[in-house]
Design an enzyme around this catalytic site. Structure first.
Site, mmCIF file in Angstrom:
data_model
loop_
_atom_site.group_PDB
_atom_site.id
_atom_site.type_symbol
_atom_site.label_atom_id
_atom_site.label_comp_id
_atom_site.label_asym_id
_atom_site.label_seq_id
_atom_site.Cartn_x
_atom_site.Cartn_y
_atom_site.Cartn_z
ATOM 1 N N ASP A 355 27.830 24.277 -7.869
ATOM 2 C CA ASP A 355 28.298 24.975 -6.676
ATOM 3 C C ASP A 355 28.160 24.104 -5.431
ATOM 4 O O ASP A 355 29.104 23.942 -4.651
ATOM 5 C CB ASP A 355 27.487 26.266 -6.506
ATOM 6 C CG ASP A 355 28.315 27.387 -5.920
ATOM 7 O OD1 ASP A 355 29.506 27.171 -5.658
ATOM 8 O OD2 ASP A 355 27.764 28.482 -5.721
ATOM 9 N N ASP A 416 28.940 34.618 -8.395
ATOM 10 C CA ASP A 416 27.758 35.014 -7.641
ATOM 11 C C ASP A 416 27.206 36.344 -8.129
ATOM 12 O O ASP A 416 26.105 36.742 -7.734
ATOM 13 C CB ASP A 416 28.100 35.103 -6.149
ATOM 14 C CG ASP A 416 28.606 33.777 -5.606
ATOM 15 O OD1 ASP A 416 28.125 32.735 -6.088
ATOM 16 O OD2 ASP A 416 29.483 33.781 -4.719
#
EC number: 3.4.23.-
Length: 523
Positions: A355, A416
């Protein structure tokens, strides 16, 4: 059958590789009126990059500019400027054939106050390397060809424009909605995984049943090596998507439709099986099938098809995308099993690095100075299609004038939700096996705290954030502290075993622990 049974690994990895969403263009109002007739006016939506230029927040503070139509010229050379000049005017040009920054430099040299690009796409061009446009101070904005045509037909050729960007309230209620959706999804997904674990433990009555169940579950188990390979595939897929976006985005849309409709069916069918009514069945291919499940499958397919057809409808398509997205996340959290805390640490740690790399590091690698993740979120090459891998919540139009623009949205990537959700699901299964609830509750609270930290940083930094940067440390540190304080870290790290228990007698598990790794070796 879960989602992983139905999708090949590369397809699943492709969907996983883009599970982060970031915000894109800035919208503003173009107030156009006929010179000398204040009652004849109309508002249009325009798009600009607020990193280049700041606009006033109200119509009263906006500067009046005379609009000059230069769509008949390319404005790629100084000779394209008309004899009357363009000083202190807002000029309208078509996209191409030269770069829009070249048009901006020529307009700026001619003294223009603003450059409006009439284009079929409403996407603002990406900012490129800052050194490329640092000397360009003229306002650059994009309006649609349709709006410019309507402007000429409605107001004529003698037009004055004002440009401004209404400010939004400091408190963004959409973050509260996203917070509730995210926490609800990980909590329910983890709890559902625990229920399945409990049912499996109750149903095992002899060694033969245990072996049959273990072979079935191993198909969904991610070993540490599998986790590493999976993350590598995700990295490859996101790079391929960056270079071949205009084709692969439709592959992503197709995968999302198939996976989300199946997930919605799995979620709703679990409820139907527990309902006392609707038990009518028909005989098909030698099997009794509930009529309600046939209608349910049609409903789930219809929802996905309707979303696919109207996916670019800003007013209501987000509702279907969120329903399908929540079902997709729930099904994946319930289906995928990380066998121990070691696998959780490897997966969450690698995806955190993934990420951060694709958000913060890739701007130093790409030619245009933009991160790969931001480019994919906005659509590379000004592509209007967006990746359907986010929860979207639009802002209510607190200002009626903003209704001329597409509805601004807040987004949260599926990753997420899913990535920390897999850890919470493992914590719940471990709780079921050890007769407690402390790991599940603490990990869920830690996830909620991580989301709050993410939102605080988002509001302070005024830019999109990689949520895993805050969610992963919060959840991993919290459950680690709980395991250490309960003196169960070794058992929690390696994973607890399934045991044949009468009335959930967990003392057997304490006396004769068998790790998940040992189960795999025994098979």
């Amino acid at each position: 059958m879960g989602l992983l049974h139905s999708l090949h690994a590369p397809a699943a990895a492709l969907l996983w590789s883009c599970l982060l969403g970031l915000a894109a263009a800035q919208e503003a109002i173009l107030h156009a009126s006929t010179n000398g007739v204040s009652s004849l006016s109309k508002d249009y939506c325009m798009y600009y990059n607020n990193n280049w230029t700041r606009l006033p927040s109200s119509l009263e503070n906006a500067t009046s500019l005379s609009l000059m139509n230069l769509t008949g010229t390319a404005l790629c050379h100084l000779s394209d400027i008309p004899p009357d000049g363009i000083r202190n005017k807002a000029v309208v040009v078509h996209w191409g054939p030269c770069h829009f920054l070249e048009k901006a430099r020529i307009a700026q040299e001619g003294g223009a106050a603003a450059l409006l690009i009439a284009n079929n796409s409403v996407l603002i061009p990406s900012s490129r390397n800052k050194s490329t446009f640092q000397n360009v101070t003229v306002l650059i904005a994009v309006i649609t060809q349709k709006d410019f045509k309507d402007m000429k037909e409605t107001l004529g050729d003698d037009i004055t424009v004002k440009m401004y960007s209404p400010s939004w309230p400091n408190f963004d209620y959409t973050l509260v909605v996203i917070f509730v959706i995210a926490v609800f999804t990980v909590a329910l997904g983890g709890y559902w995984s625990g229920l399945i674990e409990l049912e499996n433990m109750k149903s095992v009555e002899d060694a033969e049943d245990r072996e049959t169940r273990k072979k079935k579950d191993d198909y969904l188990t991610f070993s540490p090596l599998t986790v590493v390979v999976f993350v590598v595939i995700c990295c490859i897929m996101i790079v391929l998507l960056y270079f071949f976006y205009r084709w692969l985005v439709y592959v992503m849309i197709a995968i999302f439709c198939i996976a989300s409709s199946m997930s919605l069916y799995n979620c709703l069918s679990a409820l139907i099986h527990r309902m006392p009514c609707g038990q009518c069945t028909i005989l098909c291919c030698g099997k009794n099938i509930k009529v309600s499940l046939i209608f349910l499958s049609g409903l789930c397919i219809s929802v996905a098809v309707v979303w696919a057809v109207f996916r670019n409808e800003d007013r209501w398509a987000w509702i279907l995308q969120d329903i399908l997205g929540i079902a997709f996340c729930l099904n994946l959290i319930k289906t995928m099993k990380l066998p121990n805390f070691m696998s959780c640490v490897i997966l969450l740690g690698l995806l955190l690095i993934y990420d951060v790399f694709f958000v913060f590091i890739t701007p130093f690698i790409t030619k245009n100075g933009e991160s790969i993740m931001v480019e994919l979120a906005a659509g590379p090459f000004e592509n209007a299609e967006k990746l359907p891998v986010v929860i979207r919540v639009p802002k209510l139009m607190g200002y009626s004038v903003m209704s001329v623009c597409s509805v601004p949205v807040s987004v949260l990537g599926f990753g997420d939700i899913i990535v920390p959700g897999l850890l919470i699901a493992y914590c719940r299964r471990f709780d079921v096996q050890t007769g407690s609830s402390i790991y599940y509750i603490s990990s869920t609270i830690a996830y909620a705290v991580g989301m709050i930290i993410t939102f605080v940083v988002l509001m302070v930094m005024k830019t999109g954030q990689p949520a895993l940067l805050y969610l992963v440390p919060c959840t991993l540190i919290t459950v680690s502290v709980v395991a250490w304080s309960r003196k169960e870290m070794k058992k929690f790290w390696k994973g607890s075993s399934y045991q044949v228990m009468d009335h959930l007698d967990y003392s057997t598990n304490e006396e004769n622990p068998v790790t998940t790794d040992e189960q795999i070796v025994q098979q």
